[in-house]
Scaffold this motif. Sequence first.
Motif, PDB file in Angstrom:
ATOM      1  N   ALA A   1      34.654 -14.299 -20.369  1.00  0.00           N
ATOM      2  CA  ALA A   1      36.071 -14.227 -20.728  1.00  0.00           C
ATOM      3  C   ALA A   1      36.428 -15.295 -21.756  1.00  0.00           C
ATOM      4  O   ALA A   1      37.163 -15.040 -22.715  1.00  0.00           O
ATOM      5  CB  ALA A   1      36.932 -14.390 -19.474  1.00  0.00           C
ATOM      6  N   VAL A   2      35.895 -16.501 -21.565  1.00  0.00           N
ATOM      7  CA  VAL A   2      36.126 -17.584 -22.525  1.00  0.00           C
ATOM      8  C   VAL A   2      35.564 -17.206 -23.888  1.00  0.00           C
ATOM      9  O   VAL A   2      36.154 -17.501 -24.938  1.00  0.00           O
ATOM     10  CB  VAL A   2      35.483 -18.891 -22.010  1.00  0.00           C
ATOM     11  N   LYS A   3      34.439 -16.519 -23.884  1.00  0.00           N
ATOM     12  CA  LYS A   3      33.825 -16.068 -25.130  1.00  0.00           C
ATOM     13  C   LYS A   3      34.732 -15.092 -25.876  1.00  0.00           C
ATOM     14  O   LYS A   3      34.770 -15.075 -27.098  1.00  0.00           O
ATOM     15  CB  LYS A   3      32.480 -15.416 -24.805  1.00  0.00           C
ATOM     16  N   GLN A   4      35.489 -14.281 -25.128  1.00  0.00           N
ATOM     17  CA  GLN A   4      36.380 -13.288 -25.734  1.00  0.00           C
ATOM     18  C   GLN A   4      37.696 -13.883 -26.212  1.00  0.00           C
ATOM     19  O   GLN A   4      38.375 -13.288 -27.053  1.00  0.00           O
ATOM     20  CB  GLN A   4      36.682 -12.166 -24.735  1.00  0.00           C
ATOM     21  N   LEU A   5      38.069 -15.049 -25.691  1.00  0.00           N
ATOM     22  CA  LEU A   5      39.403 -15.585 -25.965  1.00  0.00           C
ATOM     23  C   LEU A   5      39.568 -16.098 -27.398  1.00  0.00           C
ATOM     24  O   LEU A   5      40.677 -16.083 -27.929  1.00  0.00           O
ATOM     25  CB  LEU A   5      39.708 -16.731 -24.990  1.00  0.00           C
ATOM     26  N   HIS A   6      38.508 -16.578 -28.007  1.00  0.00           N
ATOM     27  CA  HIS A   6      38.554 -17.145 -29.359  1.00  0.00           C
ATOM     28  C   HIS A   6      39.555 -18.289 -29.484  1.00  0.00           C
ATOM     29  O   HIS A   6      40.283 -18.371 -30.462  1.00  0.00           O
ATOM     30  CB  HIS A   6      38.920 -16.074 -30.392  1.00  0.00           C
TER      31      HIS A   6
ATOM     32  N   LEU B   1      26.866 -19.843 -21.178  1.00  0.00           N
ATOM     33  CA  LEU B   1      27.501 -21.015 -21.783  1.00  0.00           C
ATOM     34  C   LEU B   1      27.043 -21.190 -23.231  1.00  0.00           C
ATOM     35  O   LEU B   1      27.856 -21.430 -24.134  1.00  0.00           O
ATOM     36  CB  LEU B   1      27.172 -22.257 -20.962  1.00  0.00           C
ATOM     37  N   ILE B   2      25.744 -21.050 -23.473  1.00  0.00           N
ATOM     38  CA  ILE B   2      25.220 -21.162 -24.846  1.00  0.00           C
ATOM     39  C   ILE B   2      25.812 -20.062 -25.722  1.00  0.00           C
ATOM     40  O   ILE B   2      26.196 -20.298 -26.874  1.00  0.00           O
ATOM     41  CB  ILE B   2      23.684 -21.082 -24.820  1.00  0.00           C
ATOM     42  N   SER B   3      25.917 -18.861 -25.166  1.00  0.00           N
ATOM     43  CA  SER B   3      26.491 -17.748 -25.916  1.00  0.00           C
ATOM     44  C   SER B   3      27.960 -17.991 -26.235  1.00  0.00           C
ATOM     45  O   SER B   3      28.438 -17.627 -27.316  1.00  0.00           O
ATOM     46  CB  SER B   3      26.318 -16.451 -25.124  1.00  0.00           C
ATOM     47  N   ALA B   4      28.706 -18.606 -25.311  1.00  0.00           N
ATOM     48  CA  ALA B   4      30.122 -18.901 -25.556  1.00  0.00           C
ATOM     49  C   ALA B   4      30.277 -19.913 -26.691  1.00  0.00           C
ATOM     50  O   ALA B   4      31.156 -19.764 -27.551  1.00  0.00           O
ATOM     51  CB  ALA B   4      30.770 -19.436 -24.277  1.00  0.00           C
TER      52      ALA B   4
END
Length: 883
Positions: free
Chosen positions: A338-343, A371-374
């Motif tokens: 979800a954090v990855k999607q938030l920008h 985490l690395i992906s985010a």
Amino acid sequence: MSKISRYHISRANGLKDGRDANRLLFNSVLSSAAAASSSSLPLVCAVHCRILKSGSLDVVFATAMVDAFGRCSELRTARKLFDEMTHRDIPAWNAMLSGYNRNGDLQQALALVRLMFLSAVRPNSVTCSILLQLCSNHGDKSLGRCVHGYLWRHPGIGDNFLYNSLLVYYHNLGHVHIAESLFEEMERRNIVTWNAMMAGYIMNNRPKQALEMFHHLRQEGLRLGLVTLETALHACARVGEEAMVDGQLIHTLFVRMGIPADVYTENSLLLMYCQCGSLHLAQHLFNMMASRNIVSWNILMNGYVRKPLPERAVTLFRSALSILPRLSSDLMVGALRAVKQLHPCPEFVMCYHGLVVVLGFTSDEFVASSLISAYGEHMDVANARRCFDYVFPGNGTTVLWNTLLSVYLHSGYLLEAVEILPLMRNECAMADAVTLVIALSICAQLQDIKLGKAVHGYAVRNNFEGNSFVISSLLEFYSRCLLMSKAWWLFLRIPLRTTTAWNTMIFGCSQNGSPRASLLLFHMMQQLEDVKVDATTVVGVVEAIGQRGYEREGDYIHRYAIEKGFLSNEFVANSLISMYWQFGDLGKANEVFNGGSGHSRATWNAMIAKYSDHGFSETAVSVFHLMKVNNMRPDEINLLSVLLACAKLASLRCAMWVHTNIMKVGCDCDVFVSTSLSDTYAKCGELPVARLIFDDMKLRTTASWNSMIRAYGMHGDVEEAGKLFHKMLSCGIEPDFITFLVLISSCDHAGEVDKGLGYHNLMTNVYSLSPKMEHYSCIVDLLGRKGMINEAFEFLQKIPLIPGTCAWGSLLMACRAEGKIDIALAAAKRLFKLDPFSFGYHTLLCSILSESGRRVDAFEIKNKLSLIPQKNRNMQGLSIVEV
């Protein structure tokens, strides 16, 4: 040993009232042991000893003991006891066979079956069912068909239980058509039969047929049970949004039938609502659940992430932090997705990074990978690498290496990604299929043929040639490196060509200038029964037809897409729209657009972009307005397209309206949207508003600075453009080719020769950037506007590049203003060698000659120009008048 087990053993040791009492006790204890796991082995051994002491070991007790030892995975003891039996009936053989089946020992089970036939023991339906389950677990097709043949030759042993086992067996093998034929032939079907068919359809990715089976079951009038309803719920979840009505019906049946709502049932309902896209109903059900487990939280979290609704997912995670005593790694992974999607800003990822450490998930590879992906999604590659090196030391599994490689790939750090590959090998992390796919994609983008062939060799040596994803990546690599002969060689050697492999070759041929080969591949695909044409295939064929430019072929593929139901796919619709725009057929492009239903943002954006690119800016804005009327929420790409149209219109009112929409959808923080908005206001004459937007930007790219510098140059404010350039340097932003081009162009508009030449020298001497033809043309125009014709002519003769038409054309126009006829003729001679078909430059030379008094020469050029039809003037060559 548990208290219950000790209690039973104490009773067994103390009970001495006769054989009947012992038989009742032993049956009770063995039944309890059969329901337990391997932890009940001491209890079974104690009962076995007690039975031996009591002298009650008849065939019934021996069979029960064999079954109990088999359930406890004590096969040697079970087989020894089985071999010592003086009389073995069919339940005894079944008990031993069941033990082998339960422990996955296929060879011993087959040997026992042979011994059974040699002993002249005729198998019953239970025996056949056990064998079918054994075949299903090991994928044995021949033995299962033998069992089916035996049943066909001995129909007397067939009962519902055995036929249901056959259904499960064929579904497990993927032979759905055989299971369907068997189901139709069954005279008697019970609820288990229908459940087996529904579960089989779901297993073989046919959830819609499972729902049809559920509706037929209701029409048969059989009593529905919990298993049936839960299986139907799983089918709805697999179908998705189309099954929302069926899912609500099943929920209603749960309530009407009074089935107690345990946490497992409610989780099934929760999964159905999430998969069907009704997150508000899922949240309501979640709030009403009397008891929730960690699975409930995970289901709702994944539903919000998949939608995507990252804000609600983060809110749910915060609730879980305050309610749950301990979080699961799956919930942490969902929160990071979800954090990855938030920008938002990268600092937001760091907060969750701290939570990962505090909650003790540093040893979980999937949390680490997320985490690395985010970090990578927020372009924070440095922290992604630090996270890999320091937060998870010693945990460099293949999954983490693949994630780091993917971050480098998608962030454009291709050379750094290449350096990772040998490090991965040195750390003894085995490359898998995902690693090879990422490595081949890196090689394709770098055009690194040597490294790509090395990866191909690794794939061959490690038996990855049978992996369809690796094969498709190899085909794409060779295609993008212009090695189509290698791609064809590999493609023809594939024993089983998947649809993905065919699609890769279709796109490869089209991109390498062989659209005819793409169409031939498409026609070959249509003739093969084991290859299915999909939407990606159609997109590739449409692109090939667009290259060929044959409208009849375009009409054919359009009809094909309608007949096969591909027109509802957004990528197919967008490619057809682009193709018709290439043909200049605006009517058919609109026909494709109007023929679709429920357009995606991409389809709307295709129409907006095409109208804007082809000069229909007002229509582009109207389409954007229509998109808003249809309740379609615009994204960054939609807004960029409509901003481009507003800039071309130079309409302040339109720009302000789009600005309002940007604020409403929350895209004002996007660096590309903000840059385009600032540029649009500048082109509409509102320079102060453009600067205000620029100053409010939290993140500025080089393109943002270039756009603002260009805005000051357009308005003739060279001094402010220079100040902004120096501020750009003080912020640590390196200038590029475009930066110096807009600076020199600003000086050109303002007539600042010294500053323009200064920026040119700064570009070449300080930043070591080799000027391109656009820079040289701008310098020539700058010198020409100040009347420095001789200097401009000398400058063009000294540059290392061959001057293009733009540079000589600028010099020719400057010569007209200054009356430099000699340099004008020299420039015209060079210009017409480069572009002998230019009508405009011939007209310009004619005017220069006429203004200088050489009307005879001008008249000759005019006569030749008048002989050329208007529509062909840009296609006919004109001879140069030598004077």
